[in-house]
Design an enzyme around this catalytic site. Structure first.
Site, PDB file in Angstrom:
ATOM      1  N   LYS A 104      -0.442  13.401   0.104  1.00 38.58           N
ATOM      2  CA  LYS A 104       0.425  12.426   0.772  1.00 38.58           C
ATOM      3  C   LYS A 104       0.973  13.028   2.046  1.00 38.58           C
ATOM      4  O   LYS A 104       1.083  14.245   2.170  1.00 38.58           O
ATOM      5  CB  LYS A 104       1.600  12.062  -0.143  1.00 38.58           C
ATOM      6  CG  LYS A 104       2.257  10.754   0.222  1.00 38.58           C
ATOM      7  CD  LYS A 104       1.509   9.600  -0.390  1.00 38.58           C
ATOM      8  CE  LYS A 104       2.205   8.292  -0.163  1.00 38.58           C
ATOM      9  NZ  LYS A 104       1.708   7.261  -1.076  1.00 38.58           N
ATOM     10  N   GLY A 216      11.138  -6.422  -1.973  1.00 39.02           N
ATOM     11  CA  GLY A 216      10.320  -5.793  -0.923  1.00 39.02           C
ATOM     12  C   GLY A 216       9.217  -6.761  -0.547  1.00 39.02           C
ATOM     13  O   GLY A 216       8.429  -7.158  -1.416  1.00 39.02           O
ATOM     14  N   GLY A 218       6.838  -6.388   1.988  1.00 39.88           N
ATOM     15  CA  GLY A 218       5.884  -5.780   2.919  1.00 39.88           C
ATOM     16  C   GLY A 218       4.486  -6.187   2.489  1.00 39.88           C
ATOM     17  O   GLY A 218       4.300  -7.203   1.805  1.00 39.88           O
ATOM     18  N   ASN A 219       3.509  -5.384   2.834  1.00 37.84           N
ATOM     19  CA  ASN A 219       2.113  -5.702   2.538  1.00 37.84           C
ATOM     20  C   ASN A 219       1.887  -5.951   1.040  1.00 37.84           C
ATOM     21  O   ASN A 219       1.351  -6.987   0.640  1.00 37.84           O
ATOM     22  CB  ASN A 219       1.243  -4.560   3.071  1.00 37.84           C
ATOM     23  CG  ASN A 219      -0.217  -4.790   2.786  1.00 37.84           C
ATOM     24  OD1 ASN A 219      -0.699  -4.520   1.686  1.00 37.84           O
ATOM     25  ND2 ASN A 219      -0.939  -5.336   3.739  1.00 37.84           N
ATOM     26  N   ALA A 220       2.318  -5.022   0.198  1.00 43.64           N
ATOM     27  CA  ALA A 220       2.062  -5.152  -1.246  1.00 43.64           C
ATOM     28  C   ALA A 220       2.822  -6.339  -1.823  1.00 43.64           C
ATOM     29  O   ALA A 220       2.257  -7.162  -2.553  1.00 43.64           O
ATOM     30  CB  ALA A 220       2.454  -3.870  -1.966  1.00 43.64           C
ATOM     31  N   GLY A 221       4.104  -6.445  -1.503  1.00 42.52           N
ATOM     32  CA  GLY A 221       4.944  -7.511  -2.055  1.00 42.52           C
ATOM     33  C   GLY A 221       4.465  -8.890  -1.652  1.00 42.52           C
ATOM     34  O   GLY A 221       4.394  -9.803  -2.484  1.00 42.52           O
ATOM     35  N   TYR A 222       4.116  -9.052  -0.378  1.00 37.25           N
ATOM     36  CA  TYR A 222       3.670 -10.372   0.090  1.00 37.25           C
ATOM     37  C   TYR A 222       2.377 -10.800  -0.624  1.00 37.25           C
ATOM     38  O   TYR A 222       2.294 -11.907  -1.163  1.00 37.25           O
ATOM     39  CB  TYR A 222       3.460 -10.383   1.618  1.00 37.25           C
ATOM     40  CG  TYR A 222       2.559 -11.528   2.030  1.00 37.25           C
ATOM     41  CD1 TYR A 222       2.980 -12.854   1.907  1.00 37.25           C
ATOM     42  CD2 TYR A 222       1.255 -11.299   2.482  1.00 37.25           C
ATOM     43  CE1 TYR A 222       2.137 -13.918   2.216  1.00 37.25           C
ATOM     44  CE2 TYR A 222       0.406 -12.350   2.794  1.00 37.25           C
ATOM     45  CZ  TYR A 222       0.851 -13.664   2.655  1.00 37.25           C
ATOM     46  OH  TYR A 222       0.001 -14.701   2.938  1.00 37.25           O
TER      47      TYR A 222
HETATM   48  N1  GLU Z   1      -0.434   4.539   0.080  1.00 40.29           N
HETATM   49  C1  GLU Z   1      -1.155   3.940  -0.995  1.00 40.29           C
HETATM   50  C2  GLU Z   1      -0.683   4.500  -2.324  1.00 40.29           C
HETATM   51  O1  GLU Z   1       0.433   4.947  -2.446  1.00 40.29           O
HETATM   52  C3  GLU Z   1      -2.664   4.015  -0.811  1.00 40.29           C
HETATM   53  C4  GLU Z   1      -3.228   5.383  -0.720  1.00 40.29           C
HETATM   54  C5  GLU Z   1      -4.687   5.427  -0.292  1.00 40.29           C
HETATM   55  O2  GLU Z   1      -5.276   4.375  -0.091  1.00 40.29           O
HETATM   56  O3  GLU Z   1      -5.201   6.539  -0.162  1.00 40.29           O
HETATM   57  O4  GLU Z   1      -1.371   4.446  -3.304  1.00 40.29           O
END
Ligand code: GLU
Length: 412
Positions: A104, A216, A218-222
């Site tokens: 990360k 939230g 954002g992308n995931a929530g929407y």
């Molecule tokens: N940021 C996203 C997660 O937390 C995706 C990570 C990725 O696609 O490598 O899983």
């Protein structure tokens, strides 16, 4: 609350280890990140001022494959947080059984206060700073909180320029025109939707009568809200960092998105009652989907959570010390390392496509994603029933077993 986010993450692994025969030396290895990189770089701002930014890239483990995980741009980013997020990525990839490790990144900055030029400079400088540890066989970044396909495009371009070649597989979540996968932009919400549909079935409930609150937007929530809405569920509340809105009759996620695009927040939507994020979390709904940041459900409010099912679209939205309270209330938690794994799963598909020069159809991406999410949900649900443990603990047991098996195969 646990002293640090990473310590909290480790406590769940240690709890899970009691249900496995994993060696202590393996647990010791997993209690440490393989590599932690802190970088600082100066950026010329639009005002002419030279400002120094700090960023991180942590590789928790490359035991099951090259590091994989997003990059977060956030004012509160810290090494401890990135370390925990990298650890979760390792477990997430193991739970959905894709051959990747966990990593990360984060940069301390506030994209809401940056111009497009400044954002581009930060993205490119960050890649220059971490270049040596990136690569299709080393560590493959992707989007996360406040980073977008455009940010990935700048980063991939910078990497390829430095490497004097073309390396699309070095980063995922790119725009489709640059080798991004179809279905990647909504993959986290879509994967979460598949797990929610399974959880509803597991509790003998019906999607058409289900009520949903999403914290939230954002992308995931929407995308999660959009898919639940089109499957017939009622979205009674959504929120973002500025606050929330509620409607007993239900909200149309696309109309909310329009309001957010125009005025910067879901609270700009007129035909709904205002509500705080705290109130939203305590609503009596079938499904609560925390889709923003860590630690929104803690010992301070866990007792007041009334949802039947929690779909953790965010990473770490329930603090580890609140787990017991949530379990005792009989709430079915689909843990983050499964619920939001759709994103990394389609990132894996993107990486495979880039490496083979193939282009998959949207149908193929969605079919494969669904197969993985549904199969792993069923596996975790079975394990949790068999061992009489929460789905979260079951996810850690399964993830730990898969990582440990690979580690112990290498170390004898
Ligand atoms: N940021 C996203 C997660 O937390 C995706 C990570 C990725 O696609 O490598 O899983």
């Amino acid at each position: 609350m646990a002293e640090s986010i990473f310590d909290g993450a480790l406590s769940r692994m240690n709890d899970a280890s009691k249900y496995t025969t994993v060696k202590q030396s393996t647990l010791d290895r997993l209690a440490h990140a393989e590599r932690e990189l802190t970088v600082s770089f100066p950026v010329r701002m639009d005002s002419g001022e030279l400002k120094t930014f700090t960023g991180y890239r942590v590789l928790h483990s490359s035991i099951r494959g090259p590091g994989k995980g997003g990059i977060r741009f956030h004012p509160d980013s810290s090494l401890d947080e990135v370390r925990a997020l990298a650890f979760w990525m390792a477990f997430k990839c193991a739970v959905v059984n894709i051959p990747l490790g966990g990593a990360k990144g984060g940069v301390i900055c506030n994209p809401k206060e940056l111009s497009k030029t400044e954002l581009e400079k930060i993205s490119r400088e960050y890649v220059r700073a971490i270049y040596d540890v990136m690569g299709p066989d080393k560590d493959i970044p992707a989007p996360d909180v406040y980073t977008t396909p455009t940010v990935m495009a700048w980063m991939e371009d910078e990497f390829s320029k430095i490497a004097r070649g073309n390396y699309p597989a070095t980063i995922t979540g790119k725009p489709v025109s640059l080798g991004g996968s179809l279905g990647r932009s909504d993959a986290t919400g879509t994967g979460g939707f598949y797990t929610a549909a399974e959880a509803i079935k597991a509790l003998g409930k019906d999607m058409k009568t289900a009520t949903v609150a999403v914290q939230g937007f954002g992308n995931a929530g929407y995308h999660f809200a959009r898919l639940m809405h089109s499957a017939g569920a009622t979205i009674v509340a959504v929120s973002d960092s500025k606050g929330g809105i509620y409607s007993k009759e239900g909200l149309d996620p696309d109309k909310i998105l329009n309001a957010k695009k125009q005025a910067g927040s879901v609270t700009a939507f007129n035909n709904a009652t205002m509500m705080t994020n705290e109130e939203l979390l305590e609503l009596d709904v079938d499904i609560l989907a925390p889709a923003a940041l860590e630690d929104v459900i803690t010992t301070a409010n866990a007792n007041k959570i009334n949802a039947k099912i929690i779909i953790e679209l965010a990473n770490g939205p329930v603090s580890p010390d609140a787990d017991r309270i949530i379990d005792e209330k009989g709430i079915l938690v689909v843990p983050d390392i499964l619920a939001n794994a759709g994103g990394v799963t389609v990132s894996y598909f993107e990486w495979v496509q880039n490496r083979t020069g193939e282009r998959w159809t949207l149908e193929k991406v969605q079919k494969r994603l669904k197969e993985i999410m549904v199969a792993e949900f069923k596996e975790l649900h079975m394990l949790s029933e068999e061992k009489k443990i929460s789905m979260r603990l079951a996810a850690y047991v399964l993830g730990l077993k898969r990582i440990a098996e690979a580690f112990e195969a290498k170390t004898g």
